[in-house]
Every structure is written in C-alpha cells, then in structure tokens.
Scaffold this motif. Structure first.
Motif, short mmCIF file in Angstrom:
data_model
loop_
_atom_site.label_atom_id
_atom_site.label_comp_id
_atom_site.label_asym_id
_atom_site.label_seq_id
_atom_site.Cartn_x
_atom_site.Cartn_y
_atom_site.Cartn_z
N THR A 1 86.08 10.95 16.56
CA THR A 1 85.17 11.99 17.04
C THR A 1 84.38 11.53 18.24
OG1 THR A 1 83.15 11.49 15.79
CG2 THR A 1 84.86 12.65 14.62
N VAL B 1 88.08 15.25 17.15
CA VAL B 1 87.04 16.27 17.37
C VAL B 1 86.42 16.03 18.75
CG1 VAL B 1 85.00 17.41 16.42
CG2 VAL B 1 86.57 16.21 14.87
N GLN C 1 79.01 22.16 13.46
CA GLN C 1 79.10 21.14 12.41
C GLN C 1 79.66 21.69 11.10
OE1 GLN C 1 75.62 18.71 11.78
NE2 GLN C 1 76.33 17.95 9.81
N ASN D 1 86.64 22.42 7.65
CA ASN D 1 88.05 22.10 7.93
C ASN D 1 88.40 20.71 7.41
OD1 ASN D 1 89.77 23.98 9.86
ND2 ASN D 1 87.63 24.28 10.35
N ILE E 1 90.52 19.62 16.38
CA ILE E 1 89.65 20.74 15.98
C ILE E 1 88.80 21.16 17.17
CG2 ILE E 1 87.79 21.51 14.44
CD1 ILE E 1 88.70 19.53 12.38
N THR E 2 88.93 22.42 17.57
CA THR E 2 88.13 22.92 18.69
C THR E 2 88.04 24.44 18.63
OG1 THR E 2 87.76 22.71 21.08
CG2 THR E 2 90.02 23.12 20.38
N THR F 1 79.34 12.96 12.11
CA THR F 1 80.68 12.75 11.54
C THR F 1 80.77 11.43 10.77
OG1 THR F 1 81.39 11.93 13.70
CG2 THR F 1 81.97 14.20 13.16
N ILE G 1 83.41 22.65 11.27
CA ILE G 1 84.23 21.44 11.41
C ILE G 1 84.32 20.73 10.05
CG2 ILE G 1 84.36 19.12 12.44
CD1 ILE G 1 83.13 20.35 15.01
N GLU G 2 83.17 20.60 9.38
CA GLU G 2 83.17 19.93 8.07
C GLU G 2 84.00 20.71 7.05
OE1 GLU G 2 79.09 19.11 6.97
OE2 GLU G 2 79.32 17.06 7.69
#
Length: 498
Positions: free
Chosen positions: A125, A15, A107, A113, A43-44, A132, A110-111
């Motif tokens: 991360t 991340v 946040q 995913n 992840i982006t 994270t 991302i969480e």
C-alpha cells in the motif's frame, strides 16, 4: 489442477494513492509482480482505473494474472462532480481538499474488499495509507510500505524529524546540515515541507506515515542501487528498515512497448508530426525539455519569467504548458510568445499533455527543466539526461540536493520556498535571469555541462542494465517474491498444525 495452482499462487493486493506521482509507479510495480507469476489485484476507483486499465487488460490478455477491483469514490458526499477522483483534477485548494477528504473516506470500502472478498497473502500500500498496517495485522499478512520517491528524501525526513536541526535557527536564510548523512547536505528552513518546518495539524498524519513504515514488513522503492546506494544502506543500517529497490519501474514495463509514451493519451497526440518534425530539425542534444509535472500550476507572473528566461538563453526548448495555465489574463502573452518562437524556430510549446518518454528519448533532447518529482527524475535518467532542478513542494527540495550535491547531474535554478501552488498568488519564485543562467550552464559547451552529461549517461546505462536478468533491481524483485512465497507456505503449515 488449475484451481490447485491458483490456490498456491501468491495473491498480492496493491492499493495506490490517487495522484500521478504516487499512482503511476505503483501500477507499474503491480504489473511487474504479475509478470513474475503473482496474482495481482489493484484496488482503486472508477475514474482512476480508467487511466491505466488498457495496460492491465493488455497484460491479462498476455496471460498474466492481474485485475482491478473497483470501489466507489464518495463524490456526492464531499461535494464533487462525478469523475473528479484524483488530486491532479484539483483546480483550486478547495477542490483539492474535497478530493483529499474523499480519498480518506475510501478506507472502509478498501477494508471491506480486503476482509470480505479477497484473500491476499500480502498487501502493498502507498505510504499515504498508514491505516493499512492495522488491516494487514488483522489478516495476519505482511504489509509492504510503498514509498514513491527516493531513499535520499525518506532518510532526510527521518533524520530531520528526529533531530529537528532547523528549530533553533535565528532566520530563514540560515542554513542547517542534514544530520546523519554520508554527504554534507545544507538546507534552509523554508525548503522543508510545511508540516515538518513547524508543527501543523497535518504533522501528526505524516508522523503516522513514518511510524507505519517502521512496523511494516518492509519498504518498496522505485529506485536503483547505482543511483543512491549510500542512502539505501543508510535506510537499512541507521533507520533499521528492510527495503527493496526495484526501479526504475517505468523502464521495465515500457521495455518492449512501442507505444510506451502514450499512456492512454493517444487522442491528444493530434499534432504529433508537428512537434516531432520540429525536434527532428534540431541538432543532437541541443533542445531543453521543460515540464513541471501533472500537479503544479504556475501563476501568470512566473510563466512570463520562464518564457523570457528561455528566450534570453538563446537555446532551443520544447515547453509543456497546461491548459489551466492558459487563462485569459495571460492568454495574449503566451499566444504572442508562441508565434514569436515559431518564427525564430527556437522554441516549441506543447499545450496540456506531452508524450514525455518519446521527447526525452529523442536524440535532439539534451536536458530537462524538472520540478524534481521522482518519476520525472527517473525518466530523465533513463534517457541519460542532466537536469535543471526547480523544486516546488513536498520532498522535491531533497531530490534537488541529490541531483546537485550528490550525483552532480543537476543545476539549481535557485528555488527557495517549499510551497504548494496557490491559485490566487502572483509571486515570482525564480527570475528570468536565473533561468537563463541555469540553461546556459546545462546546455552550454562548457566543461561543467560535458561532465554532467557524461555522469547522467552513465547512470542511464546503469538504469537499463539493472532491470535485466541478474541485475540488482531484477534480483531484488525475485528475492522479495520468493520471500513472500515462503511466508505463505509457513503460514499454511502453521494453520494445518493448529
């Protein structure tokens, strides 16, 4: 058989934080893990992915297990146009704060995913995402803290936060010594980041970052043993934080890449032959490269001082000036200056973006003026170049001390205040005579210059050696991957036993 193999394969999520100094080394590190058999997911957001997707596609087509997982940047919610998703796109403090707000809102996606779609064995991360730690704990997997700068700077902030040696000084010019260091490092309060100098609303956020590092599985550094072994040791002994130095990562990922310098900017290299011809016409090690990275915007008055300082030094230079620094009020000055340099053949201006790695590796380049961003330092070292240190903000003043006082491969230009650029200011941080003097020391024929060049070349050789098989950084990477594989097996056995 194939599905069994992919099930056993180590799955790691990366991340990155959307700003070049943080993102570039992390993407390079993610690619390294994939090159060593790890199944990697980055992840982006869409616009950020577009800056490195070609490299990821190329790796995937070469047989590596690597992909990007895209999430939506909340542009409309924070009042930004589509595509403005990286701090480098901030042209004012207002836009930067909106981008930062948008990044903070990532946040939840991302969480989502992490928990719903992906089943990682580990998450790596960026330091700027301290939350994270909890996400990894809920998943029962290790969280690796990715620190985007030097061991030296991280150790300095830890000790200054802990002991606050600057609190009782009577003036801003009074020096303090960084506590707990093997070298005597002196600084003044204005050289510290704003959140550390005095308590600010942002201080609590940065304290959370350092706390998250302490309770992570360990820290990954884009550094290497020969460069700062004393501070690598200090981090593990005094601070008690497990770490792996796997750098310089750009040297790994660019090792066999003929287009290493383009970084997705091929369309901007229209005048390549012109600058290359100019460099080719110069003697070896006679040209100074001047660049302040992707985030820093210099005000007009400072640009004028740089121009005069470079010209007055009498040495050849190639200077990257950003488009947004070419506003109307100073446009005529820089255009006239550029014309004058073309006539004298002493200087060359590249507008907006330059193929930095190509320029640094060119035989004519003998040194660099740097803002002391860690990526630029490593790229300069990889090319064996000494530096003029001109820190501007964040941890750059610590990096200056490492270059000047510890490694002795840098000349300080005399920057005194740690301050993020402000588009309304008209201040001159460094005067032309100080710039010319620093250029003369670095690029001149004196003993000091020769010794700095020799030390920088030695570190450059070490940087290349360390990423080869059985090199220190190579071994660290393999060791970490093996350790994470063992954790995955232990966890699987534990789940079976339950």
């Amino acid at each position: 058989m194939e599905s069994q193999q992919s099930h056993n394969q180590l799955q790691i999520i990366f991340v990155p934080y959307p700003t070049p100094g943080h993102m570039n080394p992390m993407i390079a590190t993610a690619r390294l893990f994939a090159m060593h058999g790890v199944n990697v997911t980055i992840i982006t957001t869409h616009a950020n992915a577009s800056t490195f997707q070609k490299a990821i596609d190329s790796d995937f087509n070469s047989g590596y297990s690597i992909k990007t997982q895209l999430i939506q940047f909340p542009s409309s919610q924070v009042g930004l146009p589509d595509g403005v998703e990286n701090l480098k796109d901030g042209t004012s403090t207002e836009i930067i704060s909106k981008i930062a707000r948008g990044i903070a809102m990532l946040q939840d996606p991302i969480e989502a995913n992490l928990f719903q779609e992906l089943q990682p064995d580990c998450i790596v991360t960026n330091m700027m995402f301290p939350w994270t730690v909890e996400a990894a704990a809920k998943l029962g997997i290790p969280r690796i803290h990715y620190y985007s700068s030097s061991y030296f700077s991280n150790c300095a902030e830890h000790f200054i936060m802990k002991y606050r040696p600057h609190d009782n000084l009577v003036s801003d010019t009074q020096k303090f010594t960084v506590p707990g260091f093997p070298h005597s490092i002196e600084m003044t309060p204005p050289q510290l980041p704003f959140w550390l100098r005095t308590k600010k609303p942002a201080t609590a956020y940065f304290e959370t970052i350092f706390e998250s590092e302490k309770i992570s599985y360990g820290t990954l550094y884009n550094s290497f043993h020969e460069l700062e072994s004393d501070y690598e040791k200090l981090g593990s002994t005094t601070m008690g934080i497990k770490s792996w130095s796997v750098g310089p990562v750009s040297a790994w990922t660019n090792k066999n890449d003929e287009k290493k310098a383009n970084r997705g900017h091929i369309e901007e290299l229209g005048k390549e032959e012109e600058w290359l011809n100019w460099l080719n016409s110069k003697e070896n090690e006679s040209v100074l490269y001047v660049s302040f990275g992707s985030l820093i915007r210099l005000d007009n008055a400072q640009i004028v001082e740089i121009a005069h300082g470079l010209e007055n030094s009498g040495h050849n230079f190639i200077w990257v000036v950003r488009k947004y620094e070419r506003d109307e009020s100073e446009n005529t000055f820089l255009q006239d200056f550029e014309e004058r340099m073309k006539e004298s053949k002493k200087g060359y201006i590249i507008w907006n973006w330059a193929p930095q790695l190509l320029i640094l590796d060119h035989p004519a380049t003998g040194g660099i003026v740097t803002h002391c961003g860690w990526n630029s330092i490593l790229e300069s070292l990889n090319a064996g170049l000494p530096m003029i240190a001109w820190p501007i903000f964040a941890e750059q003043f610590y990096n200056e001390k490492l270059l000047v006082d510890v490694l002795k491969i840098g000349v300080p230009v005399g920057a005194k205040v740690n301050e993020f650029w402000n588009s309304t200011s008209e201040t001159v941080a460094v005067k032309r005579e100080d710039i010319a003097k620093a250029v003369e020391i670095l690029m001149g024929s004196g003993q000091e210059s020769k010794e700095m060049m020799m030390r920088a070349k030695k570190l450059g050789e070490a940087a290349k050696r360390i990423i080869e098989e059985r090199g220190h950084s190579y071994n660290n990477l393999i060791q970490l991957i093996d350790e994470l594989k063992s954790l995955k097996k232990s966890k699987a056995l534990g789940e079976k036993a339950d």
